[in-house]
Design a protein around this motif. Structure first.
Motif, PDB file in Angstrom:
ATOM      1  N   HIS A 121     -25.738  32.284 -41.617  1.00 37.21           N
ATOM      2  CA  HIS A 121     -25.878  31.952 -43.038  1.00 37.21           C
ATOM      3  C   HIS A 121     -27.285  32.242 -43.543  1.00 37.21           C
ATOM      4  O   HIS A 121     -27.455  32.757 -44.638  1.00 37.21           O
ATOM      5  N   LEU A 122     -28.276  31.913 -42.738  1.00 37.39           N
ATOM      6  CA  LEU A 122     -29.635  32.157 -43.208  1.00 37.39           C
ATOM      7  C   LEU A 122     -29.963  33.634 -43.352  1.00 37.39           C
ATOM      8  O   LEU A 122     -30.432  34.036 -44.407  1.00 37.39           O
ATOM      9  N   PRO A 123     -29.700  34.449 -42.337  1.00 33.13           N
ATOM     10  CA  PRO A 123     -29.945  35.880 -42.549  1.00 33.13           C
ATOM     11  C   PRO A 123     -29.163  36.420 -43.742  1.00 33.13           C
ATOM     12  O   PRO A 123     -29.669  37.251 -44.491  1.00 33.13           O
ATOM     13  N   ARG A 124     -27.943  35.914 -43.944  1.00 34.34           N
ATOM     14  CA  ARG A 124     -27.143  36.390 -45.078  1.00 34.34           C
ATOM     15  C   ARG A 124     -27.788  35.985 -46.394  1.00 34.34           C
ATOM     16  O   ARG A 124     -27.767  36.732 -47.374  1.00 34.34           O
ATOM     17  N   ILE A 125     -28.326  34.762 -46.411  1.00 32.15           N
ATOM     18  CA  ILE A 125     -29.010  34.292 -47.612  1.00 32.15           C
ATOM     19  C   ILE A 125     -30.268  35.109 -47.854  1.00 32.15           C
ATOM     20  O   ILE A 125     -30.522  35.576 -48.967  1.00 32.15           O
ATOM     21  N   ILE A 126     -31.007  35.279 -46.786  1.00 34.87           N
ATOM     22  CA  ILE A 126     -32.304  35.923 -46.940  1.00 34.87           C
ATOM     23  C   ILE A 126     -32.156  37.421 -47.207  1.00 34.87           C
ATOM     24  O   ILE A 126     -32.977  38.024 -47.885  1.00 34.87           O
ATOM     25  N   ALA A 127     -31.046  37.982 -46.712  1.00 33.52           N
ATOM     26  CA  ALA A 127     -30.780  39.398 -46.992  1.00 33.52           C
ATOM     27  C   ALA A 127     -30.683  39.651 -48.495  1.00 33.52           C
ATOM     28  O   ALA A 127     -30.919  40.757 -48.969  1.00 33.52           O
ATOM     29  N   LYS A 128     -30.354  38.606 -49.248  1.00 33.26           N
ATOM     30  CA  LYS A 128     -30.238  38.744 -50.705  1.00 33.26           C
ATOM     31  C   LYS A 128     -31.589  38.654 -51.406  1.00 33.26           C
ATOM     32  O   LYS A 128     -31.689  38.894 -52.600  1.00 33.26           O
ATOM     33  N   GLN A 129     -32.588  38.230 -50.640  1.00 35.04           N
ATOM     34  CA  GLN A 129     -33.883  38.019 -51.283  1.00 35.04           C
ATOM     35  C   GLN A 129     -34.809  39.196 -51.047  1.00 35.04           C
ATOM     36  O   GLN A 129     -34.656  39.946 -50.099  1.00 35.04           O
ATOM     37  N   LYS A 130     -35.790  39.290 -51.901  1.00 38.75           N
ATOM     38  CA  LYS A 130     -36.825  40.310 -51.684  1.00 38.75           C
ATOM     39  C   LYS A 130     -37.756  39.832 -50.586  1.00 38.75           C
ATOM     40  O   LYS A 130     -37.862  38.648 -50.315  1.00 38.75           O
ATOM     41  N   ARG A 131     -38.406  40.767 -49.974  1.00 40.90           N
ATOM     42  CA  ARG A 131     -39.321  40.473 -48.868  1.00 40.90           C
ATOM     43  C   ARG A 131     -40.285  39.330 -49.228  1.00 40.90           C
ATOM     44  O   ARG A 131     -40.576  38.471 -48.423  1.00 40.90           O
ATOM     45  N   ASP A 132     -40.776  39.311 -50.469  1.00 45.01           N
ATOM     46  CA  ASP A 132     -41.732  38.280 -50.866  1.00 45.01           C
ATOM     47  C   ASP A 132     -41.092  36.914 -51.007  1.00 45.01           C
ATOM     48  O   ASP A 132     -41.667  35.921 -50.622  1.00 45.01           O
ATOM     49  N   SER A 133     -39.876  36.879 -51.547  1.00 45.96           N
ATOM     50  CA  SER A 133     -39.329  35.563 -51.856  1.00 45.96           C
ATOM     51  C   SER A 133     -38.821  34.846 -50.602  1.00 45.96           C
ATOM     52  O   SER A 133     -38.722  33.639 -50.585  1.00 45.96           O
ATOM     53  N   TYR A 134     -38.533  35.613 -49.553  1.00 43.31           N
ATOM     54  CA  TYR A 134     -38.114  34.866 -48.369  1.00 43.31           C
ATOM     55  C   TYR A 134     -39.291  34.140 -47.738  1.00 43.31           C
ATOM     56  O   TYR A 134     -39.129  33.160 -47.049  1.00 43.31           O
ATOM     57  N   LYS A 135     -40.496  34.626 -48.059  1.00 44.08           N
ATOM     58  CA  LYS A 135     -41.666  33.874 -47.597  1.00 44.08           C
ATOM     59  C   LYS A 135     -41.742  32.520 -48.289  1.00 44.08           C
ATOM     60  O   LYS A 135     -42.130  31.526 -47.690  1.00 44.08           O
ATOM     61  N   THR A 136     -41.345  32.491 -49.556  1.00 45.96           N
ATOM     62  CA  THR A 136     -41.285  31.222 -50.277  1.00 45.96           C
ATOM     63  C   THR A 136     -40.258  30.308 -49.618  1.00 45.96           C
ATOM     64  O   THR A 136     -40.491  29.120 -49.438  1.00 45.96           O
ATOM     65  N   THR A 137     -39.134  30.905 -49.266  1.00 49.02           N
ATOM     66  CA  THR A 137     -38.089  30.149 -48.600  1.00 49.02           C
ATOM     67  C   THR A 137     -38.608  29.553 -47.293  1.00 49.02           C
ATOM     68  O   THR A 137     -38.395  28.375 -46.984  1.00 49.02           O
ATOM     69  N   LEU A 138     -39.315  30.375 -46.552  1.00 48.59           N
ATOM     70  CA  LEU A 138     -39.868  29.946 -45.281  1.00 48.59           C
ATOM     71  C   LEU A 138     -40.878  28.814 -45.500  1.00 48.59           C
ATOM     72  O   LEU A 138     -40.878  27.812 -44.794  1.00 48.59           O
ATOM     73  N   ALA A 139     -41.702  28.983 -46.534  1.00 48.60           N
ATOM     74  CA  ALA A 139     -42.701  27.961 -46.846  1.00 48.60           C
ATOM     75  C   ALA A 139     -42.016  26.644 -47.187  1.00 48.60           C
ATOM     76  O   ALA A 139     -42.434  25.571 -46.747  1.00 48.60           O
ATOM     77  N   LEU A 140     -40.917  26.733 -47.940  1.00 49.16           N
ATOM     78  CA  LEU A 140     -40.174  25.525 -48.299  1.00 49.16           C
ATOM     79  C   LEU A 140     -39.588  24.879 -47.047  1.00 49.16           C
ATOM     80  O   LEU A 140     -39.616  23.657 -46.890  1.00 49.16           O
ATOM     81  N   ALA A 141     -39.094  25.728 -46.150  1.00 42.66           N
ATOM     82  CA  ALA A 141     -38.528  25.211 -44.904  1.00 42.66           C
ATOM     83  C   ALA A 141     -39.578  24.421 -44.130  1.00 42.66           C
ATOM     84  O   ALA A 141     -39.318  23.315 -43.659  1.00 42.66           O
ATOM     85  N   PHE A 142     -40.776  24.967 -44.053  1.00 39.60           N
ATOM     86  CA  PHE A 142     -41.834  24.277 -43.324  1.00 39.60           C
ATOM     87  C   PHE A 142     -42.219  22.988 -44.047  1.00 39.60           C
ATOM     88  O   PHE A 142     -42.426  21.955 -43.420  1.00 39.60           O
ATOM     89  N   ALA A 143     -42.307  23.057 -45.375  1.00 38.65           N
ATOM     90  CA  ALA A 143     -42.673  21.868 -46.147  1.00 38.65           C
ATOM     91  C   ALA A 143     -41.682  20.744 -45.869  1.00 38.65           C
ATOM     92  O   ALA A 143     -42.065  19.597 -45.650  1.00 38.65           O
ATOM     93  N   LEU A 144     -40.389  21.102 -45.840  1.00 41.16           N
ATOM     94  CA  LEU A 144     -39.375  20.068 -45.598  1.00 41.16           C
ATOM     95  C   LEU A 144     -39.472  19.516 -44.182  1.00 41.16           C
ATOM     96  O   LEU A 144     -39.314  18.327 -43.960  1.00 41.16           O
ATOM     97  N   LEU A 145     -39.765  20.402 -43.256  1.00 44.49           N
ATOM     98  CA  LEU A 145     -39.876  19.985 -41.866  1.00 44.49           C
ATOM     99  C   LEU A 145     -41.047  19.026 -41.695  1.00 44.49           C
ATOM    100  O   LEU A 145     -40.938  17.981 -41.063  1.00 44.49           O
ATOM    101  N   VAL A 146     -42.169  19.384 -42.302  1.00 44.09           N
ATOM    102  CA  VAL A 146     -43.354  18.543 -42.219  1.00 44.09           C
ATOM    103  C   VAL A 146     -43.092  17.205 -42.908  1.00 44.09           C
ATOM    104  O   VAL A 146     -43.480  16.155 -42.424  1.00 44.09           O
TER     105      VAL A 146
END
Ligand SMILES: [Zn+2]
Length: 473
Positions: free
Chosen positions: A132-157
Motif C-alpha cells: 500500500h505504501l509504495p502504491r501510495i507513494i508511486a502517486k506522489q512526486k519525488r519531493d512530496s514523498y519526503k513530506t510523507t516520510l517526514a510526517l511518518a517520523f513526526a508521528l513515530l516520535v
C-alpha cells in the motif's frame, strides 16, 4: 473499557483520493532496496530510542514468532520484517515503511484470544504484502514523498513525546483527512480481505477478526471524547464489518486452542505495565471470583506482580499452582529462575537456567538471565564463554553485546568493553554512537595487535556506512 480504536495506517493521511494503481502497474522500485533499507534503519533507530518501547525478550520473541508464522507463505516470508511493542494503552497496531510493524500493549490486553491478536497482525501484514505504501507513494512526486516520510517520523516520535503528539495531530488534521477517507477505506478493505487469508493459512480462527472488531467498536463507543478528530472519522464502519462477514462465510468453522505463551505474555504485560499498587488487588479478586479467560495466565500475571512488589513467597505459591496444571514452558522456567535468584538460591537458579537452555535452546531470556547472573556473581569469564557461544548463533543481537561489554568491563578490558558496547548500539541502529564508542576502543591502552586492527577496520566500515546513511535518500 475506555480504549479507543486506532487501526491506522498513518501514511495514508497525506494522500489524494485517487484510484489505486493495479499491483504491478507501477515500478516496484520507487524505493530501491538500498533506500528501503535506509528507511527501515531510520525508523528502527527512532523505535529503539523510544522509551516507551517494551524491551522484554520474552514478549519481543513471542511477537516476532507470531509475526513470522503469519508471514509464512506471503511475499514477506523471506524479508526482514521487524516487530516492536509500544507501551501504550490504546488499542492499536500500525505498519510503516521499511517493513516495520508496531503493536501497542493495549492491543495485547484487549485481545481475548491469540486469534484476535493474530487477526490485527494479519491485517497489518496485509498492508505490507499489498504494498500500500509504495502504491501510495508511486502517486506522489519525488519531493512530496519526503513530506510523507517526514510526517511518518513526526508521528513515530510523537508516540514517545506527548508535547509533540499535540503538534503532530495538528499536522494530521491539516493534511486533508476528509479527502483521503475513500482512499483509506479501499486500503482497509483490501487489508481486511488479505488479512483473513493470512490468518487462515497460519491456522488461526478467521472469525476472530470479526470478534475483535466488535470488541474494539464497543471500546470505541466510550472514548469518543478522548479520540482526536481524525480517529473518530477513521472508518471501522458497518460496511467494513459486513464485508468481512461475507468473506468469512467461505471458511468452515475451525476450533483453535491458544498457546500458553499468549496468556503468559499478556500476563507479563499486565504485571509490569499496569498500576503497581492496584494490579495485585485486581488479579487476586479475579482469581477469587474465577473471572478470567485463562486461570494460569491470570496467576502468571499475579506471580510477576508479586515479584514486582518483592512478595517472593506469594509469587512462588502462584508458580507452584500453575506448574501443577500446565506443561513445562520456557516462560514458566524463566519465572522460576528469577524467583530462585530472589530467594538467594543462586546455584539452583544456575542449574535451572542451564536446564532451560537444554530444553528450549532458542529461548534467549535464559542466556540473558544466566549471563547476568554470572556477571553479578563476578564469574565474568564463564559469562564471556557463554556469550561467545550465543553470539555465534545470534551475531546481530544487541543484548548479547551489551552483556558482553559488562562482562569485559568486569575483566578490566577497556578495548573489548567499548568494542562490544559499540556493537550493541550498532544493532540498535545507532551508527553514530557506535562510531563514538569504536573511537574509544581504538584509543584504548590495552588490546593486542589483532584486536586493535579489528576495531580499526570496523571503525572505517561504520564511517563509510554512516556517510551513506546520513546523505539522505
Ligand atoms: Zn488498516
Amino acid at each position: 473499557m475506555k480504549k479507543l480504536l486506532l487501526l491506522f495506517y498513518f501514511l495514508s493521511l497525506n494522500l489524494m483520493a485517487n484510484e489505486l494503481p493495479e499491483l504491478g502497474s507501477y515500478t516496484d522500485n520507487i524505493f530501491s532496496s538500498a533506500d528501503e533499507d535506509k528507511i527501515s534503519k531510520q525508523i528502527l533507530y527512532q523505535v529503539n530510542k523510544n522509551p516507551l518501547v517494551v524491551k522484554d525478550s520474552e514478549i519481543d520473541d513471542y511477537l516476532s514468532h507470531l509475526g513470522r508464522r503469519l508471514m509464512n507463505g506471503t511475499s514477506l516470508a523471506n524479508k526482514n520484517t521487524k516487530f516492536f511493542i509500544l507501551n501504550d494503552s490504546t488499542i492499536n497496531a500500525f505498519a510503516t515503511l521499511g517493513g516495520v510493524i508496531g503493536v501497542h500493549t493495549g492491543l495485547f490486553l484487549a485481545a481475548n484470544t491469540e486469534s484476535e491478536l493474530a487477526s490485527v497482525l494479519g491485517h497489518e501484514i496485509a498492508h505490507l504484502t499489498q504494498k500500500h505504501l509504495p502504491r501510495i507513494i508511486a502517486k506522489q512526486k519525488r519531493d512530496s514523498y519526503k513530506t510523507t516520510l517526514a510526517l511518518a517520523f513526526a508521528l513515530l516520535v510523537s508516540r514517545s513525546n506527548p508535547d509533540l503528539a499535540a503538534a503532530s495531530s495538528t499536522v494530521a488534521n491539516a493534511s486533508a483527512v476528509q479527502n483521503t477517507l475513500d482512499f483509506t477505506r479501499k486500503h482497509e478493505q483490501e487489508a481486511d480481505r488479505e488479512g483473513i487469508k493470512i490468518l487462515d493459512r497460519a491456522g488461526f480462527d478467521v472469525r476472530a477478526s470479526i470478534d475483535f472488531f466488535k470488541t474494539m467498536q464497543k471500546g470505541n463507543q466510550f472514548s469518543q471524547g478522548a479520540a482526536p478528530a481524525f480517529l473518530r472519522t477513521h472508518p471501522v464502519t458497518t460496511d467494513r464489518i459486513s464485508d468481512i462477514q461475507d468473506r468469512l462465510s467461505e471458511y468452515p468453522y475451525k476450533q483453535r486452542l491458544d498457546s500458553d505463551n499468549f496468556y503468559y505474555v499478556k500476563g507479563k504485560i499486565r504485571a509490569f505495565l499496569e498500576q503497581k499498587n492496584t494490579i495485585i488487588k485486581i488479579l487476586e479478586t479475579n482469581i477469587k471470583n474465577k473471572s478470567y479467560i485463562n486461570e494460569s495466565g491470570e496467576r502468571f500475571a499475579l506471580a510477576y506482580a508479586y515479584l514486582r512488589n518483592n512478595m517472593i513467597n506469594k509469587a512462588r505459591n502462584e508458580l507452584q499452582i500453575i506448574k501443577k496444571k500446565k506443561a513445562p514452558n520456557p516462560m514458566l522456567l524463566n519465572l522460576e529462575a528469577i524467583i530462585l535468584i530472589q530467594e538467594g538460591k543462586k546455584n539452583e537458579a544456575t542449574k535451572l537456567y542451564k536446564k532451560g537452555l537444554t530444553m528450549f535452546p532458542s529461548h534467549r531470556a535464559f542466556v540473558y538471565g544466566l549471563a547476568e547472573h554470572y556477571i553479578r556473581s563476578s564469574k565474568t569469564t564463564i559469562a564471556i564463554d557463554l556469550l561467545n557461544e550465543y553470539l555465534l548463533i545470534y551475531p546481530e543481537d544487541p543484548n548479547l553485546y551489551e552483556l558482553m561489554a559488562k562482562a569485559q568491563a568486569g575483566e578490566g578490558k577497556v578495548l573489548l568493553q567499548h568494542e562490544n558496547l559499540a556493537e550493541s548500539f550498532y544493532y540498535r541502529y545507532n551508527i553514530k554512537e557506535a562510531i563514538t564508542l569504536l573511537d574509544l576502543a581504538v584509543r584504548a591502552k590495552d588490546g593486542n595487535f589483532y584486536e586493535k586492527s579489528r576495531v580499526e577496520s570496523r571503525l572505517k566500515e561504520l564511517k563509510r556506512e554512516w556517510a551513506l546513511f546520513s546523505k539522505g535518500l
